[in-house]
Design a protein around this motif. Structure first.
Motif, PDB file in Angstrom:
ATOM      1  N   ILE A 103       0.841  -1.197   0.000  1.00  0.00           N
ATOM      2  CA  ILE A 103       0.000   0.000   0.000  1.00  0.00           C
ATOM      3  C   ILE A 103       0.879   1.250   0.000  1.00  0.00           C
ATOM      4  CG2 ILE A 103      -1.893   1.182   1.158  1.00  0.00           C
ATOM      5  CD1 ILE A 103      -2.502  -1.683   0.123  1.00  0.00           C
ATOM      6  N   ARG A 104       2.035   1.165   0.642  1.00  0.00           N
ATOM      7  CA  ARG A 104       2.963   2.300   0.665  1.00  0.00           C
ATOM      8  C   ARG A 104       3.390   2.694  -0.746  1.00  0.00           C
ATOM      9  NH1 ARG A 104       9.063   2.408   3.071  1.00  0.00           N
ATOM     10  NH2 ARG A 104       9.210   4.631   3.530  1.00  0.00           N
ATOM     11  N   GLN A 105       3.416   1.718  -1.652  1.00  0.00           N
ATOM     12  CA  GLN A 105       3.806   1.992  -3.032  1.00  0.00           C
ATOM     13  C   GLN A 105       2.617   2.365  -3.919  1.00  0.00           C
ATOM     14  OE1 GLN A 105       6.512  -0.985  -4.819  1.00  0.00           O
ATOM     15  NE2 GLN A 105       6.614  -1.945  -2.799  1.00  0.00           N
ATOM     16  N   SER A 106       1.414   2.379  -3.346  1.00  0.00           N
ATOM     17  CA  SER A 106       0.204   2.520  -4.155  1.00  0.00           C
ATOM     18  C   SER A 106      -0.149   3.975  -4.444  1.00  0.00           C
ATOM     19  CB  SER A 106      -0.982   1.845  -3.458  1.00  0.00           C
ATOM     20  OG  SER A 106      -1.423   2.647  -2.371  1.00  0.00           O
ATOM     21  N   ARG A 107      -1.122   4.147  -5.327  1.00  0.00           N
ATOM     22  CA  ARG A 107      -1.615   5.481  -5.681  1.00  0.00           C
ATOM     23  C   ARG A 107      -2.324   6.164  -4.523  1.00  0.00           C
ATOM     24  NH1 ARG A 107      -5.321   3.403 -10.430  1.00  0.00           N
ATOM     25  NH2 ARG A 107      -3.730   1.788 -10.339  1.00  0.00           N
ATOM     26  N   GLY A 110      -0.500   9.109  -3.175  1.00  0.00           N
ATOM     27  CA  GLY A 110      -0.587  10.331  -3.964  1.00  0.00           C
ATOM     28  C   GLY A 110      -1.838  11.144  -3.677  1.00  0.00           C
ATOM     29  N   ALA A 111      -2.826  10.509  -3.018  1.00  0.00           N
ATOM     30  CA  ALA A 111      -4.082  11.202  -2.714  1.00  0.00           C
ATOM     31  C   ALA A 111      -4.078  11.837  -1.328  1.00  0.00           C
ATOM     32  CB  ALA A 111      -5.252  10.224  -2.827  1.00  0.00           C
ATOM     33  N   VAL A 112      -3.039  11.579  -0.533  1.00  0.00           N
ATOM     34  CA  VAL A 112      -3.011  12.073   0.841  1.00  0.00           C
ATOM     35  C   VAL A 112      -3.026  13.599   0.892  1.00  0.00           C
ATOM     36  CG1 VAL A 112      -1.611  12.181   2.940  1.00  0.00           C
ATOM     37  CG2 VAL A 112      -1.887  10.007   1.745  1.00  0.00           C
ATOM     38  N   SER A 113      -2.344  14.235  -0.049  1.00  0.00           N
ATOM     39  CA  SER A 113      -2.259  15.704  -0.034  1.00  0.00           C
ATOM     40  C   SER A 113      -3.611  16.377  -0.238  1.00  0.00           C
ATOM     41  CB  SER A 113      -1.275  16.187  -1.107  1.00  0.00           C
ATOM     42  OG  SER A 113      -1.697  15.750  -2.393  1.00  0.00           O
ATOM     43  N   ASP A 114      -4.582  15.652  -0.773  1.00  0.00           N
ATOM     44  CA  ASP A 114      -5.910  16.233  -1.027  1.00  0.00           C
ATOM     45  C   ASP A 114      -6.848  16.104   0.172  1.00  0.00           C
ATOM     46  OD1 ASP A 114      -5.130  16.793  -3.627  1.00  0.00           O
ATOM     47  OD2 ASP A 114      -5.809  14.836  -4.372  1.00  0.00           O
ATOM     48  N   LEU A 115      -6.417  15.410   1.220  1.00  0.00           N
ATOM     49  CA  LEU A 115      -7.320  15.119   2.327  1.00  0.00           C
ATOM     50  C   LEU A 115      -7.845  16.364   3.022  1.00  0.00           C
ATOM     51  CD1 LEU A 115      -5.818  11.970   4.060  1.00  0.00           C
ATOM     52  CD2 LEU A 115      -8.069  12.199   3.013  1.00  0.00           C
ATOM     53  N   PHE A 116      -6.991  17.346   3.228  1.00  0.00           N
ATOM     54  CA  PHE A 116      -7.417  18.527   3.975  1.00  0.00           C
ATOM     55  C   PHE A 116      -8.548  19.252   3.257  1.00  0.00           C
ATOM     56  CE2 PHE A 116      -7.178  23.077   5.026  1.00  0.00           C
ATOM     57  CZ  PHE A 116      -7.408  22.992   6.389  1.00  0.00           C
ATOM     58  N   GLU A 117      -8.490  19.285   1.928  1.00  0.00           N
ATOM     59  CA  GLU A 117      -9.537  19.972   1.156  1.00  0.00           C
ATOM     60  C   GLU A 117     -10.784  19.122   1.013  1.00  0.00           C
ATOM     61  OE1 GLU A 117      -7.984  21.261  -2.554  1.00  0.00           O
ATOM     62  OE2 GLU A 117      -6.520  22.635  -1.682  1.00  0.00           O
ATOM     63  N   THR A 118     -10.625  17.818   0.843  1.00  0.00           N
ATOM     64  CA  THR A 118     -11.786  16.973   0.579  1.00  0.00           C
ATOM     65  C   THR A 118     -12.520  16.554   1.852  1.00  0.00           C
ATOM     66  OG1 THR A 118     -10.352  15.027   0.539  1.00  0.00           O
ATOM     67  CG2 THR A 118     -10.827  16.080  -1.569  1.00  0.00           C
ATOM     68  N   VAL A 224       5.315  -2.462  -7.059  1.00  0.00           N
ATOM     69  CA  VAL A 224       3.947  -2.096  -7.421  1.00  0.00           C
ATOM     70  C   VAL A 224       3.994  -1.109  -8.577  1.00  0.00           C
ATOM     71  CG1 VAL A 224       1.849  -0.926  -6.618  1.00  0.00           C
ATOM     72  CG2 VAL A 224       3.063  -2.502  -5.103  1.00  0.00           C
ATOM     73  N   GLU A 225       3.154  -1.345  -9.580  1.00  0.00           N
ATOM     74  CA  GLU A 225       3.155  -0.506 -10.779  1.00  0.00           C
ATOM     75  C   GLU A 225       2.888   0.964 -10.454  1.00  0.00           C
ATOM     76  OE1 GLU A 225       1.363  -1.543 -14.931  1.00  0.00           O
ATOM     77  OE2 GLU A 225      -0.166  -0.443 -13.802  1.00  0.00           O
ATOM     78  N   ASP A 226       1.972   1.229  -9.511  1.00  0.00           N
ATOM     79  CA  ASP A 226       1.633   2.604  -9.152  1.00  0.00           C
ATOM     80  C   ASP A 226       2.880   3.424  -8.842  1.00  0.00           C
ATOM     81  OD1 ASP A 226      -0.903   1.566  -9.257  1.00  0.00           O
ATOM     82  OD2 ASP A 226      -1.542   2.323  -7.310  1.00  0.00           O
ATOM     83  N   ALA A 271      -9.609   6.877  -4.101  1.00  0.00           N
ATOM     84  CA  ALA A 271      -8.197   7.008  -4.466  1.00  0.00           C
ATOM     85  C   ALA A 271      -7.749   5.870  -5.369  1.00  0.00           C
ATOM     86  CB  ALA A 271      -7.338   7.072  -3.209  1.00  0.00           C
ATOM     87  N   PHE A 272      -8.201   4.654  -5.075  1.00  0.00           N
ATOM     88  CA  PHE A 272      -7.788   3.513  -5.886  1.00  0.00           C
ATOM     89  C   PHE A 272      -8.462   3.502  -7.258  1.00  0.00           C
ATOM     90  CE2 PHE A 272      -6.181   1.559  -1.926  1.00  0.00           C
ATOM     91  CZ  PHE A 272      -4.937   1.168  -2.392  1.00  0.00           C
ATOM     92  N   LYS A 273      -9.547   4.237  -7.404  1.00  0.00           N
ATOM     93  CA  LYS A 273     -10.208   4.324  -8.708  1.00  0.00           C
ATOM     94  C   LYS A 273      -9.604   5.418  -9.589  1.00  0.00           C
ATOM     95  CE  LYS A 273     -14.701   2.682  -7.047  1.00  0.00           C
ATOM     96  NZ  LYS A 273     -16.109   3.071  -6.738  1.00  0.00           N
ATOM     97  N   THR A 274      -8.775   6.280  -9.000  1.00  0.00           N
ATOM     98  CA  THR A 274      -8.176   7.375  -9.762  1.00  0.00           C
ATOM     99  C   THR A 274      -7.223   6.823 -10.808  1.00  0.00           C
ATOM    100  OG1 THR A 274      -8.281   8.789  -7.803  1.00  0.00           O
ATOM    101  CG2 THR A 274      -6.833   9.497  -9.592  1.00  0.00           C
ATOM    102  N   PRO A 275      -7.351   7.241 -12.082  1.00  0.00           N
ATOM    103  CA  PRO A 275      -6.457   6.725 -13.126  1.00  0.00           C
ATOM    104  C   PRO A 275      -5.007   7.095 -12.851  1.00  0.00           C
ATOM    105  CG  PRO A 275      -8.364   7.845 -14.080  1.00  0.00           C
ATOM    106  CD  PRO A 275      -8.373   8.152 -12.617  1.00  0.00           C
ATOM    107  N   LEU A 276      -4.100   6.200 -13.237  1.00  0.00           N
ATOM    108  CA  LEU A 276      -2.678   6.482 -13.108  1.00  0.00           C
ATOM    109  C   LEU A 276      -2.260   7.574 -14.080  1.00  0.00           C
ATOM    110  CD1 LEU A 276      -1.293   2.850 -12.850  1.00  0.00           C
ATOM    111  CD2 LEU A 276      -1.286   4.562 -11.049  1.00  0.00           C
ATOM    112  N   ASP A 277      -1.347   8.447 -13.653  1.00  0.00           N
ATOM    113  CA  ASP A 277      -0.903   9.544 -14.505  1.00  0.00           C
ATOM    114  C   ASP A 277       0.452   9.235 -15.141  1.00  0.00           C
ATOM    115  OD1 ASP A 277       0.610   9.616 -12.269  1.00  0.00           O
ATOM    116  OD2 ASP A 277       0.285  11.743 -11.807  1.00  0.00           O
ATOM    117  N   GLY A 278       0.712   7.957 -15.375  1.00  0.00           N
ATOM    118  CA  GLY A 278       1.973   7.568 -16.003  1.00  0.00           C
ATOM    119  C   GLY A 278       1.781   6.336 -16.864  1.00  0.00           C
ATOM    120  N   LEU A 279       2.815   5.955 -17.564  1.00  0.00           N
ATOM    121  CA  LEU A 279       2.753   4.831 -18.489  1.00  0.00           C
ATOM    122  C   LEU A 279       3.849   3.836 -18.126  1.00  0.00           C
ATOM    123  CD1 LEU A 279       1.610   3.527 -21.089  1.00  0.00           C
ATOM    124  CD2 LEU A 279       3.327   4.843 -22.356  1.00  0.00           C
TER     125      LEU A 279
END
Length: 295
Positions: A103-107, A110-118, A224-226, A271-279
């Motif tokens: 989970i530490r390697q997961s997407r 990347g969503a943690v920074s949005d917690l305060f706003e959401t 992990v791919e993420d 967060a897990f449904k958010t599309p990856l922003d890389g290839l």
């Protein structure tokens, strides 16, 4: 008789019935005796009915005052219930979430920074590493492997995909591989790497450190791919099969109806449904034949 329209009137009536004296009512209402006397007599005048009669040192309610006091008690209880619900919804909350290396390697990270706003009303405490739900060390544990503690609820919240990776500078030049210690989720990758390349050259317990090492050394590692696709300098080795892993959230059964738990779970699932922003870029010309055997 005119209808009373002020909730405060009911409060004064209830207080005098409960305490029997003007001074007792005044103390309970945090006011003075003159105010209690004025409000009670004013209410009696407004309704045209005597509400209290003096009996020695006490004021006793008439039948009509008893009815008003009963109405006041019911109203007060309902207002307190509403206030408690409002406080429960708006007061700051805290939820502790522990997670493993996958989970530490997961997407999700990347969503943690949005917690305060959401979700500004909840304080999130996220920690990497084991913790007991049964002993109250955490509220939610996220993992791709089953947990053995009793009386837990298991909820699937997402999916991860893992693969074998190498540094872009070492395509076709790999010398060995790195094993992620105590990571049962990666055992299939490790078995295939061992079959193709022999015993591992290094053992680490941190996937993020693995990613750092293989960018600078001729080793492969399961990641992990993420996380791997965000490193830019990594390439996945298509000769090793990609594997999908369900992500499970565990929480204690006593928290089944806890709203804060479900708010946190909703955030995790989103967060897990958010599309990856890389290839994920495959290594050039990578085949099993290019990997050294039994080093």
């Amino acid at each position: 008789m005119r209808f009373m329209h002020n909730w405060d009137d009911l409060k004064y009536c209830l207080a005098l019935k409960r305490y029997g004296t003007m001074s007792g009512a005044a103390q309970a209402l945090k006011t003075n005796v003159a105010t209690v006397s004025r409000r009670i007599h004013g209410l009696s005048d407004e309704l045209g009915i005597q509400l209290f009669v003096k009996d020695g040192q006490k004021w006793k309610p008439t039948q009509f005052a008893e009815s008003l006091a009963s109405l006041a008690e019911t109203t007060n209880a309902e207002l307190e219930r509403i206030q408690l619900e409002e406080d429960s919804e708006t007061a700051p909350k805290e939820v502790r979430i522990n997670y493993d290396d996958m989970i530490r390697q997961s997407r999700l990270m990347g969503a943690v920074s949005d917690l305060f706003e959401t979700i500004p009303t909840i304080t999130f405490k996220l920690r990497f590493g084991p913790a007991s739900l049964g002993f109250g060390e955490t509220d939610i544990f996220l993992s791709t492997t089953p947990m053995e503690e009793g009386n837990l609820i298991q909820k699937r919240v997402g999916t991860l995909r893992s693969a074998v990776w190498c540094g872009s500078a070492f395509q076709g030049k790999l010398q060995s591989w790195i094993r992620l210690e105590s990571n049962r989720t990666m055992e299939d990758h490790h078995a295939r790497l061992k079959e193709a390349m022999g015993v591992e050259h290094m053992m680490l317990n941190d996937g993020l450190l693995c990613a750092e090492v293989i960018q600078r050394a001729p080793f492969a590692a399961a990641l992990v791919e993420d996380y791997a696709i965000r490193q830019r300098g990594l390439r996945y080795l298509p000769e090793f099969e990609q594997i999908e892993h369900p992500v499970w959230a565990y929480f204690h059964a006593t928290r089944k109806q806890d709203k804060i738990i479900h708010v946190a779970l909703d955030w995790i699932q989103t967060a897990f449904k958010t599309p990856l922003d890389g290839l994920a870029i495959p290594a050039k010309g990578g085949t099993k034949a290019t990997l050294p055997i039994n080093l």
